[in-house]
Every structure is written in structure tokens, then in C-alpha cells.
Scaffold this motif. Structure first.
Motif, PDB file in Angstrom:
ATOM      1  N   PRO A  98       0.836  -1.198   0.000  1.00  0.00           N
ATOM      2  CA  PRO A  98       0.000   0.000   0.000  1.00  0.00           C
ATOM      3  C   PRO A  98       0.870   1.246   0.000  1.00  0.00           C
ATOM      4  O   PRO A  98       2.032   1.194   0.398  1.00  0.00           O
ATOM      5  N   ILE A  99       0.316   2.364  -0.436  1.00  0.00           N
ATOM      6  CA  ILE A  99       1.091   3.590  -0.517  1.00  0.00           C
ATOM      7  C   ILE A  99       1.715   3.938   0.829  1.00  0.00           C
ATOM      8  O   ILE A  99       2.806   4.513   0.881  1.00  0.00           O
ATOM      9  N   ALA A 100       1.061   3.597   1.916  1.00  0.00           N
ATOM     10  CA  ALA A 100       1.581   3.849   3.260  1.00  0.00           C
ATOM     11  C   ALA A 100       0.824   2.963   4.235  1.00  0.00           C
ATOM     12  O   ALA A 100      -0.126   2.267   3.863  1.00  0.00           O
ATOM     13  N   TYR A 162       5.893 -19.071   5.916  1.00  0.00           N
ATOM     14  CA  TYR A 162       5.609 -17.672   5.573  1.00  0.00           C
ATOM     15  C   TYR A 162       5.459 -16.843   6.848  1.00  0.00           C
ATOM     16  O   TYR A 162       5.786 -15.653   6.867  1.00  0.00           O
ATOM     17  N   PHE A 163       4.985 -17.481   7.907  1.00  0.00           N
ATOM     18  CA  PHE A 163       4.685 -16.768   9.143  1.00  0.00           C
ATOM     19  C   PHE A 163       5.842 -16.779  10.135  1.00  0.00           C
ATOM     20  O   PHE A 163       5.674 -16.420  11.307  1.00  0.00           O
ATOM     21  N   ALA A 164       7.025 -17.159   9.655  1.00  0.00           N
ATOM     22  CA  ALA A 164       8.206 -17.078  10.519  1.00  0.00           C
ATOM     23  C   ALA A 164       8.501 -15.624  10.890  1.00  0.00           C
ATOM     24  O   ALA A 164       8.986 -15.351  11.991  1.00  0.00           O
ATOM     25  N   ALA A 165       8.194 -14.707   9.982  1.00  0.00           N
ATOM     26  CA  ALA A 165       8.343 -13.282  10.278  1.00  0.00           C
ATOM     27  C   ALA A 165       7.227 -12.861  11.231  1.00  0.00           C
ATOM     28  O   ALA A 165       6.041 -13.036  10.930  1.00  0.00           O
ATOM     29  N   THR A 166       7.599 -12.300  12.366  1.00  0.00           N
ATOM     30  CA  THR A 166       6.625 -11.973  13.417  1.00  0.00           C
ATOM     31  C   THR A 166       5.530 -11.046  12.927  1.00  0.00           C
ATOM     32  O   THR A 166       4.347 -11.225  13.276  1.00  0.00           O
ATOM     33  N   TRP A 167       5.883 -10.062  12.079  1.00  0.00           N
ATOM     34  CA  TRP A 167       4.895  -9.064  11.665  1.00  0.00           C
ATOM     35  C   TRP A 167       3.757  -9.680  10.867  1.00  0.00           C
ATOM     36  O   TRP A 167       2.649  -9.125  10.835  1.00  0.00           O
ATOM     37  N   ARG A 168       3.989 -10.849  10.260  1.00  0.00           N
ATOM     38  CA  ARG A 168       2.928 -11.498   9.490  1.00  0.00           C
ATOM     39  C   ARG A 168       1.905 -12.198  10.371  1.00  0.00           C
ATOM     40  O   ARG A 168       0.865 -12.630   9.883  1.00  0.00           O
ATOM     41  N   ARG A 169       2.187 -12.302  11.657  1.00  0.00           N
ATOM     42  CA  ARG A 169       1.249 -12.910  12.598  1.00  0.00           C
ATOM     43  C   ARG A 169       0.515 -11.854  13.419  1.00  0.00           C
ATOM     44  O   ARG A 169      -0.271 -12.198  14.300  1.00  0.00           O
ATOM     45  N   GLU A 170       0.785 -10.595  13.129  1.00  0.00           N
ATOM     46  CA  GLU A 170       0.224  -9.499  13.905  1.00  0.00           C
ATOM     47  C   GLU A 170      -0.716  -8.651  13.049  1.00  0.00           C
ATOM     48  O   GLU A 170      -0.709  -8.738  11.811  1.00  0.00           O
ATOM     49  N   ALA A 171      -1.513  -7.835  13.712  1.00  0.00           N
ATOM     50  CA  ALA A 171      -2.474  -6.974  13.010  1.00  0.00           C
ATOM     51  C   ALA A 171      -1.765  -6.160  11.933  1.00  0.00           C
ATOM     52  O   ALA A 171      -0.695  -5.591  12.161  1.00  0.00           O
ATOM     53  N   GLY A 173      -0.624  -7.484   9.177  1.00  0.00           N
ATOM     54  CA  GLY A 173       0.202  -8.371   8.370  1.00  0.00           C
ATOM     55  C   GLY A 173      -0.572  -9.473   7.680  1.00  0.00           C
ATOM     56  O   GLY A 173       0.024 -10.408   7.138  1.00  0.00           O
ATOM     57  N   GLY A 174      -1.900  -9.370   7.688  1.00  0.00           N
ATOM     58  CA  GLY A 174      -2.735 -10.429   7.141  1.00  0.00           C
ATOM     59  C   GLY A 174      -3.216 -10.178   5.731  1.00  0.00           C
ATOM     60  O   GLY A 174      -2.833  -9.199   5.075  1.00  0.00           O
ATOM     61  N   PRO A 175      -4.089 -11.046   5.246  1.00  0.00           N
ATOM     62  CA  PRO A 175      -4.503 -10.984   3.840  1.00  0.00           C
ATOM     63  C   PRO A 175      -5.359  -9.771   3.489  1.00  0.00           C
ATOM     64  O   PRO A 175      -5.491  -9.453   2.309  1.00  0.00           O
ATOM     65  N   ILE A 176      -5.939  -9.066   4.465  1.00  0.00           N
ATOM     66  CA  ILE A 176      -6.729  -7.880   4.110  1.00  0.00           C
ATOM     67  C   ILE A 176      -5.825  -6.807   3.520  1.00  0.00           C
ATOM     68  O   ILE A 176      -6.051  -6.319   2.404  1.00  0.00           O
ATOM     69  N   LEU A 177      -4.764  -6.433   4.243  1.00  0.00           N
ATOM     70  CA  LEU A 177      -3.913  -5.350   3.767  1.00  0.00           C
ATOM     71  C   LEU A 177      -2.924  -5.804   2.708  1.00  0.00           C
ATOM     72  O   LEU A 177      -2.523  -5.018   1.851  1.00  0.00           O
ATOM     73  N   ILE A 178      -2.545  -7.089   2.732  1.00  0.00           N
ATOM     74  CA  ILE A 178      -1.545  -7.567   1.781  1.00  0.00           C
ATOM     75  C   ILE A 178      -2.172  -8.041   0.476  1.00  0.00           C
ATOM     76  O   ILE A 178      -1.646  -7.780  -0.615  1.00  0.00           O
TER      77      ILE A 178
END
Length: 359
Positions: A98-100, A162-171, A173-178
Motif C-alpha cells: 500500500p502507498i503507506a 511464511y509466518f516465521a516473520a513476526t509481523w505477518r502474525r500481527e495486526a 500483516g494479514g490478507p486484508i492489507l496484503i
């Protein structure tokens, strides 16, 4: 710069999407990768491995020479400061989606671009796909009549590592924003502005803090309704990435399936196959429907996006997706998260996409 000029493009960020851009650039004849900015040892080693100049900071890169354009592919929270530095330096920049990470940051990028007249592009690459360009043309030509209803499936499986990166398990980092943000951008591009959002999300399958599944209902300014089913924890082929062939690292599907259905008053369209369904005679469910398959020229949307970036830097084209478009798509996507969290319908102004009080 002349029309035959080969543009020097600086890559800021050597993660997965940055490396995808680099691969496409290195295969292009109209641009060249002039340098890589990345503070990590991995980024340095990768830049050395492909024989490209490496810089630990953007300031170091700009001190060594001014590129014709830049691609910003760093973590979302860094987009604002880095984009503002590039704008201040007068460098046309493609900011990855996303742009930001926030609307305030996105608005700051929009304001700076408008104040300086330095164009900013946003990496909603699907708008560059020939399939989407053809669908846009068919809708614009009135082949579907009035858009009535759209159904979108975005169902796929991300692997456990894919979820080894902590940020992907947190708000955030999920499929809505990605992932969903791509679908939201295409809704706005193809069918009309979003005026209200109602959504539900679930994290029941993985149990992480972030969602793994969402159902979304959108109302558009022309009255059409859009439903989107999203999940990144399903064994399923109903995904644009799997079906469109945009990225060759995904396996070819065993059989083609439809990921979007656009139902209009006089015709309907299935994507990505571009099958156009319509009546030859009377509009009547007792009449036979005709299927017309529309061809298109296959082209990497990332290459087309690069071509637009370089043309904008030369002053011969306008951005296909500018900063304001990126802001509006981010705003509508964040409204999905807000609606799912609050359990309310989020209303957006049809003119500016400004959020209004939920109902």
C-alpha cells in the motif's frame, strides 16, 4: 531525455517484491537497475551477487548520482519518509502498495506530490495486466450494460514458514492489507467508487492475532453490490495470482477456474478467462445465452508498470495509478478492517472516499 533513452532506476528495498522488480528490470531494454538501497547484510550480498551498486541508505545513493526514477519497496511504515525524500529530490517514484501504512502518511505523500508536481506512482500492478485492460475496455464500451453485481474469490494457502516473520502474525500483516487491497483496487478501477463497506473476519484456523479469512460486502456509487471471499489458509485454486499467470513462480493450475464474475444488465464477464456472456435476442432467462471469448495480448504487468514509470519520468505519460488513487484504495481497504473490528457498516463519501460515521 529522448524517447530512446534507457532510464536509470534506483531500487530502494531488497526484499521479495524488490527482487521481483529487479528481475524484470534486468530483462528490460528500456531501463536499467542503477543501484540498490538496503541496510541489511543480506541486501548487500544480493546486490553484489547481481553486480549492482549497493548503498546502505537513500542519502548515500542520492549523493552518488541522481537516478531517472526510483522504486520504493521497503516496509510500509517507511514509505512516508523515504517517499518524501525522493519527492523533495525531484525523483519520480513508484511506491509499492500500500502507498503507506496509515491514511495520514498516505495523505502526506499525496500532498507533497501535488505541491511539487513530482509524480508518484503506486504499485497496484494488476491495472497494467492486459486482462484487466481488456475488461476495462469492455465495461467502458457498455458491453455489460449497467453493472449489477460482482463476486470475487481470493482463496489460497500461504505456507507455514511464511509466518516465521513476526509481523505477518500481527495486526496489519494479514490478507486484508496484503492481498485484499489488490481486489479493492480493481473494484474501484473497473466497477465504480465504494460508498459503503461491511465485513467480517476470522482468525479461527491459525489462531494468530491477525485474520486469516474475511467476507466483504461493498456497495458502489452506481448501486452495484460486490461480494469478496478472502482466505489465505485454504487449499483452493480460486485466486487471481494462481490463475492469471502474472508471476511464474506459482505453479500452473490443473484446470482454469473463474475468480471474478461481473454481472451486468445486458452481459456478464468472467475473469481471468474474459468469457463474455450475453443474449443474442430477448433478455429472458428462457432464451439461450451466448459465450464470447475475448482474446488479449499476454504481457507481464510488472514490465508494463515499469514502462509507465519510465515514461512518466520522461514526461511522455501520466501515472496509471497515482498517489491519490493509492490513497483512496488504502482508505477503502482500511475500512474493511474497521468494519470487521466494529461489526458496523462503514460509509464512505462517493466523491472523496472519506470515511463517515459507521451505522
Amino acid at each position: 531525455m529522448t524517447s530512446g533513452h534507457v532510464s536509470n532506476v534506483l531500487l530502494v528495498g531488497a526484499g521479495a517484491i524488490g527482487r521481483l522488480h529487479a528481475r524484470e528490470m534486468r530483462a528490460c531494454t528500456f531501463c536499467t537497475l542503477s543501484g540498490v538501497v538496503d541496510p541489511t547484510p543480506e541486501g548487500h550480498a544480493w546486490a553484489d551477487s547481481i553486480g549492482v551498486a549497493w548503498f546502505p541508505t537513500l542519502a548515500d545513493a542520492l549523493a552518488s548520482g541522481r537516478p531517472d526514477a526510483a522504486i520504493l519497496a521497503t516496509p510500509n511504515p517507511t514509505h512516508r519518509p523515504l517517499a518524501l525524500d525522493l519527492i523533495e529530490s525531484g525523483i519520480v517514484t513508484l511506491v509499492e502498495k500500500p502507498i503507506a501504512s496509515t491514511l495520514d502518511d498516505a495523505q502526506a505523500i499525496v500532498d507533497a506530490s501535488q505541491a511539487t508536481a513530482v509524480p508518484v506512482l503506486v504499485g497496484h500492478h494488476r491495472r497494467h495486466n492486459p486482462i484487466i485492460r481488456t475488461a476495462h475496455d469492455l465495461i467502458g464500451q457498455g458491453r455489460l450494460g449497467r453493472i449489477v453485481s460482482v463476486a470475487v474469490l481470493a482463496m489460497f494457502r500461504k505456507p507455514d514458514d511464511y509466518f516465521a516473520a513476526t509481523w505477518r502474525r500481527e495486526a496489519g500483516g494479514g490478507p486484508i492489507l496484503i492481498n485484499l487491497i489488490h481486489e479493492i483496487d480493481l473494484v474501484r478501477h473497473l466497477y465504480g467508487e465504494i460508498v459503503s463497506v461491511h465485513a467480517m473476519s476470522s482468525n479461527a484456523t491459525r489462531g494468530f492475532a491477525v485474520e486469516d479469512t474475511a467476507s466483504v460486502l461493498l456497495r458502489l456509487d452506481g448501486g452495484a453490490l460486490v461480494t469478496i471471499a478472502l482466505s489465505d489458509c485454504t487449499a483452493a485454486p480460486w485466486s487471481w495470482d494462481l490463475q492469471s499467470g502474472e508471476i511464474d513462480s506459482y505453479p500452473s493450475p490443473a484446470a482454469p477456474v473463474t475468480t471474478s464474475v461481473i454481472a451486468g444488465s445486458i452481459g456478464s464477464l468472467a475473469l481471468p478467462a474474459l468469457d463474455l456472456w450475453h443474449y443474442q435476442k430477448r433478455q429472458d432467462w428462457y432464451e439461450p445465452l451466448t459465450r464470447e471469448t475475448t482474446g488479449y495480448r499476454k504481457e507481464s504487468p510488472y514490465v508494463a508498470q515499469l514502462r509507465n514509470l519510465c515514461a512518466v519520468a520522461r514526461g511522455t505519460e501520466r501515472p496509471v495509478v497515482d498517489a491519490r488513487e493509492g490513497l483512496l484504495t488504502l482508505r477503502a481497504t482500511l475500512a474493511v478492517t474497521d468494519s470487521a473490528r466494529s461489526g458496523t457498516t462503514i460509509t464512505l463519501s462517493s466523491s472523496s472516499n472519506t470515511p463517515c460515521e459507521g451505522s
